[in-house]
Motif scaffolding. Structure first.
Motif, PDB file in Angstrom:
ATOM      1  N   PRO A  42      56.569 -11.924 -10.902  1.00  0.00           N
ATOM      2  CA  PRO A  42      55.532 -12.242  -9.558  1.00  0.00           C
ATOM      3  C   PRO A  42      55.161 -13.720  -9.955  1.00  0.00           C
ATOM      4  CG  PRO A  42      54.519 -10.954 -10.853  1.00  0.00           C
ATOM      5  CD  PRO A  42      55.744 -10.916 -11.327  1.00  0.00           C
ATOM      6  N   PHE A  43      55.165 -14.518  -9.159  1.00  0.00           N
ATOM      7  CA  PHE A  43      54.712 -15.822  -9.124  1.00  0.00           C
ATOM      8  C   PHE A  43      53.606 -16.338  -8.185  1.00  0.00           C
ATOM      9  CE2 PHE A  43      58.011 -16.443  -6.097  1.00  0.00           C
ATOM     10  CZ  PHE A  43      57.765 -17.552  -5.490  1.00  0.00           C
ATOM     11  N   PHE A  44      52.698 -17.478  -8.537  1.00  0.00           N
ATOM     12  CA  PHE A  44      51.911 -18.041  -7.569  1.00  0.00           C
ATOM     13  C   PHE A  44      52.358 -18.662  -6.665  1.00  0.00           C
ATOM     14  CE2 PHE A  44      48.304 -21.323  -6.805  1.00  0.00           C
ATOM     15  CZ  PHE A  44      47.646 -20.503  -6.309  1.00  0.00           C
ATOM     16  N   PRO A  45      52.237 -18.053  -5.316  1.00  0.00           N
ATOM     17  CA  PRO A  45      53.067 -18.631  -4.025  1.00  0.00           C
ATOM     18  C   PRO A  45      52.812 -20.249  -3.620  1.00  0.00           C
ATOM     19  CG  PRO A  45      51.720 -16.690  -3.610  1.00  0.00           C
ATOM     20  CD  PRO A  45      51.351 -16.939  -4.952  1.00  0.00           C
ATOM     21  N   GLU A  46      51.783 -20.849  -4.300  1.00  0.00           N
ATOM     22  CA  GLU A  46      51.541 -22.213  -4.323  1.00  0.00           C
ATOM     23  C   GLU A  46      52.621 -23.118  -5.008  1.00  0.00           C
ATOM     24  OE1 GLU A  46      49.413 -23.797  -1.792  1.00  0.00           O
ATOM     25  OE2 GLU A  46      49.934 -21.602  -1.159  1.00  0.00           O
ATOM     26  N   TYR A  47      53.256 -22.285  -5.809  1.00  0.00           N
ATOM     27  CA  TYR A  47      54.303 -23.016  -6.616  1.00  0.00           C
ATOM     28  C   TYR A  47      55.263 -23.969  -5.817  1.00  0.00           C
ATOM     29  CZ  TYR A  47      52.605 -21.097 -11.116  1.00  0.00           C
ATOM     30  OH  TYR A  47      51.700 -20.900 -12.160  1.00  0.00           O
ATOM     31  N   ARG A  48      55.688 -23.141  -4.595  1.00  0.00           N
ATOM     32  CA  ARG A  48      56.712 -23.424  -3.664  1.00  0.00           C
ATOM     33  C   ARG A  48      56.481 -24.814  -3.167  1.00  0.00           C
ATOM     34  NH1 ARG A  48      61.275 -20.875  -2.732  1.00  0.00           N
ATOM     35  NH2 ARG A  48      60.401 -18.966  -3.349  1.00  0.00           N
ATOM     36  N   PRO A  49      55.064 -24.802  -2.547  1.00  0.00           N
ATOM     37  CA  PRO A  49      54.934 -26.208  -2.119  1.00  0.00           C
ATOM     38  C   PRO A  49      54.762 -27.428  -3.125  1.00  0.00           C
ATOM     39  CG  PRO A  49      52.884 -24.883  -1.643  1.00  0.00           C
ATOM     40  CD  PRO A  49      54.192 -23.716  -1.856  1.00  0.00           C
ATOM     41  N   TYR A  50      54.151 -26.841  -4.451  1.00  0.00           N
ATOM     42  CA  TYR A  50      54.009 -27.791  -5.611  1.00  0.00           C
ATOM     43  C   TYR A  50      55.301 -28.363  -5.642  1.00  0.00           C
ATOM     44  CZ  TYR A  50      49.426 -25.624  -6.426  1.00  0.00           C
ATOM     45  OH  TYR A  50      48.323 -25.106  -6.271  1.00  0.00           O
ATOM     46  N   VAL A  51      56.444 -27.558  -5.993  1.00  0.00           N
ATOM     47  CA  VAL A  51      57.783 -27.994  -6.249  1.00  0.00           C
ATOM     48  C   VAL A  51      58.463 -29.036  -5.208  1.00  0.00           C
ATOM     49  CG1 VAL A  51      59.921 -27.152  -6.600  1.00  0.00           C
ATOM     50  CG2 VAL A  51      58.102 -25.892  -8.102  1.00  0.00           C
ATOM     51  N   GLU A  52      58.418 -28.250  -3.994  1.00  0.00           N
ATOM     52  CA  GLU A  52      59.169 -28.864  -2.793  1.00  0.00           C
ATOM     53  C   GLU A  52      58.638 -30.172  -2.554  1.00  0.00           C
ATOM     54  OE1 GLU A  52      59.130 -25.961   0.142  1.00  0.00           O
ATOM     55  OE2 GLU A  52      60.611 -24.753  -1.011  1.00  0.00           O
ATOM     56  N   GLY A  53      57.135 -30.387  -2.712  1.00  0.00           N
ATOM     57  CA  GLY A  53      56.354 -31.694  -2.484  1.00  0.00           C
ATOM     58  C   GLY A  53      56.866 -32.723  -3.497  1.00  0.00           C
ATOM     59  N   ALA A  54      57.399 -32.350  -4.502  1.00  0.00           N
ATOM     60  CA  ALA A  54      57.850 -33.417  -5.672  1.00  0.00           C
ATOM     61  C   ALA A  54      59.446 -33.505  -5.371  1.00  0.00           C
ATOM     62  CB  ALA A  54      57.488 -32.722  -6.968  1.00  0.00           C
ATOM     63  N   GLY A  55      59.875 -32.856  -4.390  1.00  0.00           N
ATOM     64  CA  GLY A  55      61.328 -33.371  -4.010  1.00  0.00           C
ATOM     65  C   GLY A  55      62.117 -32.443  -5.128  1.00  0.00           C
ATOM     66  N   LEU A  56      61.796 -31.361  -5.442  1.00  0.00           N
ATOM     67  CA  LEU A  56      62.320 -30.430  -6.452  1.00  0.00           C
ATOM     68  C   LEU A  56      62.878 -29.113  -5.603  1.00  0.00           C
ATOM     69  CD1 LEU A  56      60.299 -31.024  -9.580  1.00  0.00           C
ATOM     70  CD2 LEU A  56      62.508 -32.220  -8.817  1.00  0.00           C
ATOM     71  N   ARG A  57      63.545 -28.317  -6.127  1.00  0.00           N
ATOM     72  CA  ARG A  57      63.871 -27.037  -5.802  1.00  0.00           C
ATOM     73  C   ARG A  57      63.747 -25.959  -6.606  1.00  0.00           C
ATOM     74  NH1 ARG A  57      70.090 -26.607  -5.843  1.00  0.00           N
ATOM     75  NH2 ARG A  57      69.783 -27.992  -7.339  1.00  0.00           N
ATOM     76  N   LEU A  58      62.822 -24.925  -6.094  1.00  0.00           N
ATOM     77  CA  LEU A  58      62.382 -23.785  -7.013  1.00  0.00           C
ATOM     78  C   LEU A  58      63.205 -22.595  -6.690  1.00  0.00           C
ATOM     79  CD1 LEU A  58      59.843 -22.786  -8.453  1.00  0.00           C
ATOM     80  CD2 LEU A  58      59.122 -21.615  -6.239  1.00  0.00           C
ATOM     81  N   GLU A  59      63.783 -22.018  -7.894  1.00  0.00           N
ATOM     82  CA  GLU A  59      64.594 -20.743  -7.991  1.00  0.00           C
ATOM     83  C   GLU A  59      63.557 -19.997  -8.961  1.00  0.00           C
ATOM     84  OE1 GLU A  59      69.023 -19.467  -9.070  1.00  0.00           O
ATOM     85  OE2 GLU A  59      68.561 -21.645  -8.684  1.00  0.00           O
ATOM     86  N   VAL A  60      63.736 -18.803  -8.308  1.00  0.00           N
ATOM     87  CA  VAL A  60      62.622 -17.522  -8.644  1.00  0.00           C
ATOM     88  C   VAL A  60      63.773 -16.466  -9.552  1.00  0.00           C
ATOM     89  CG1 VAL A  60      60.967 -15.986  -8.173  1.00  0.00           C
ATOM     90  CG2 VAL A  60      61.041 -17.864  -6.897  1.00  0.00           C
ATOM     91  N   VAL A  61      63.293 -16.354 -10.655  1.00  0.00           N
ATOM     92  CA  VAL A  61      63.976 -15.352 -11.633  1.00  0.00           C
ATOM     93  C   VAL A  61      63.342 -14.155 -11.130  1.00  0.00           C
ATOM     94  CG1 VAL A  61      64.566 -14.559 -13.922  1.00  0.00           C
ATOM     95  CG2 VAL A  61      64.254 -17.125 -13.477  1.00  0.00           C
ATOM     96  N   PRO A  62      64.267 -13.015 -10.767  1.00  0.00           N
ATOM     97  CA  PRO A  62      63.580 -11.654 -10.428  1.00  0.00           C
ATOM     98  C   PRO A  62      62.702 -11.063 -11.441  1.00  0.00           C
ATOM     99  CG  PRO A  62      65.944 -11.814  -9.818  1.00  0.00           C
ATOM    100  CD  PRO A  62      65.821 -12.918 -10.638  1.00  0.00           C
TER     101      PRO A  62
END
Length: 394
Positions: free
Chosen positions: A129-149
């Motif tokens: 499990p990860f902190f949900p705000e990682y997604r906007p942090y990553v995408e806001g930097a122009g990167l792609r977030l991939e989550v390991v189960p």
């Protein structure tokens, strides 16, 4: 025209914040003492007296024009050096001021670190499990977030799944230990294995893979030993820290990025953080807060209540039949819901004025988070409601 990217974000609001807002409204009806709000990770203990005294002394004895003037773009030099000295004492790593960049909390630190080491289109791997705000942090930097189960048995890293996802387009691996939402602390064995794997891939691909270590809960651990320090095990680590939890200062928005002295292009990364700051309008935390925390680097708030609350809730939850990994730190616990749909479970909990957060946005459907940074008396008073909720599933 308003950018569509931000329009879409309006439909993806933080579940944590929405539940917290519901609790505020509910409290107006039945009184805040009757709302068992486990939604928001807002510290429930006061800052240490040293911080209050530092603020008073700075206000009473400093030249006001200097005190309230602009900070240098990379932060106040004496503050950067004090942080470096503290890290060197604690972890035996030869940090200097040039390796430190003060930020607006760990959120600002992670956002800067991502932009400093990732190119648009690169991937960033993190672990559920990860902190949900990682997604906007990553995408806001122009990167792609991939989550390991998630490895739900203990919430350590699932390495076979990580290896499937590692490729040359991975700029960074983002970890959070002690972890929000699970409360789990990565073991030294886990971190050593992660370091060995990343070193192997760096050699294979001939390029750095950065480890971005998000550590706002570093000081909230329940064992007699401190949490392992990832940067001591993997040189290419950018440590992202916040004083929000250790000093109970979430509203002051103060933290830092620390680039390990042996990190690839460490000093350049810190200089680049200054340029990122220009481009995002960050422009450093307030000068007085930088100076005040620099006087409090060797103290914390009285954090003992979090272990007390952990012990009460872990025992109660397991006695009631919940599956739950015992937290090793933070002020979160992450049990498995008593039905497959955690959202439905948390909605049912509202009937008992229990505010719980479904695990779906944390990358773990079927689980829920409780933030037990509340008074112990309220934890105890919430137990009958928790028992009534569990009884519905018997």
């Amino acid at each position: 025209m308003i950018p569509e990217h931000y329009r879409k974000m309006l439909g993806q609001k933080s579940a944590i914040r929405e539940i917290f807002a519901y609790g505020m409204e509910r409290a107006k009806v039945i009184g805040p003492e009757n709302v068992f709000d486990y939604s928001l990770g807002n510290p429930s203990v006061a800052p240490p007296e040293q911080f209050t005294q530092a603020m008073l002394d700075l206000l009473q004895t400093s030249d006001p024009l200097t005190l309230h003037g602009y900070s240098p773009s990379l932060g106040i030099e004496s503050v950067r050096q004090a942080i470096a000295d503290s890290l060197r004492r604690r972890f035996g790593i030869a940090y200097e001021a040039r390796h430190i960049f003060p930020t607006t909390g760990a959120a600002g630190a992670v956002a800067h670190a991502l932009r400093a080491v990732g190119r648009p289109g690169d991937r960033v791997l993190t672990f559920a499990p990860f902190f949900p705000e990682y997604r906007p942090y990553v995408e806001g930097a122009g990167l792609r977030l991939e989550v390991v189960p998630a490895h739900v048995e203990d919430f350590q890293i699932q390495f076979d799944e990580l290896e499937k996802r590692l490729a040359p387009d991975v700029a960074a691996v983002l970890i959070n230990t002690p972890n929000n939402p699970s409360g789990v602390v990565y073991t030294e064995a886990t971190l050593r294995r992660l370091a060995a794997l990343l070193k192997e891939k760096q050699r294979e691909w001939g390029q750095p893979i950065y480890l971005i270590s998000d550590e706002p809960y570093r000081e909230i651990v329940f064992s007699d030993e401190p949490a392992p320090y990832p940067a001591a095990l993997y040189p290419n680590t950018l440590t992202c820290y916040s004083f929000s939890k250790s000093l109970s200062l979430p509203g002051e928005r103060i933290g830092y990025v620390a680039a390990g002295p042996d990190c690839a292009e460490a000093e350049t990364i810190i200089e680049i953080c200054g340029q990122i700051s220009r481009g995002t309008g960050h422009n450093c935390p307030p000068s007085i807060i930088q100076l005040a925390v620099a006087r409090c680097l060797d103290v914390t708030s009285d954090l003992r209540v979090y272990r007390t609350n952990r012990d009460i809730l872990y025992k109660e939850l397991t006695d009631l039949g919940f599956t739950c990994v015992e937290p090793g730190g933070t002020f979160y616990i992450f049990p498995k819901a008593l039905e497959a749909d955690a959202g439905a479970f948390c909605k049912k909990a509202l009937q008992y004025d229990l505010l719980l957060v479904p695990g779906d946005s944390f990358g773990c459907p079927g689980y829920f988070r409780m933030a037990y940074c509340i008074d112990t008396d309220k934890v105890l008073r919430s137990l009958p409601a928790l028992r009534k909720l569990a009884a519905e599933y018997r």
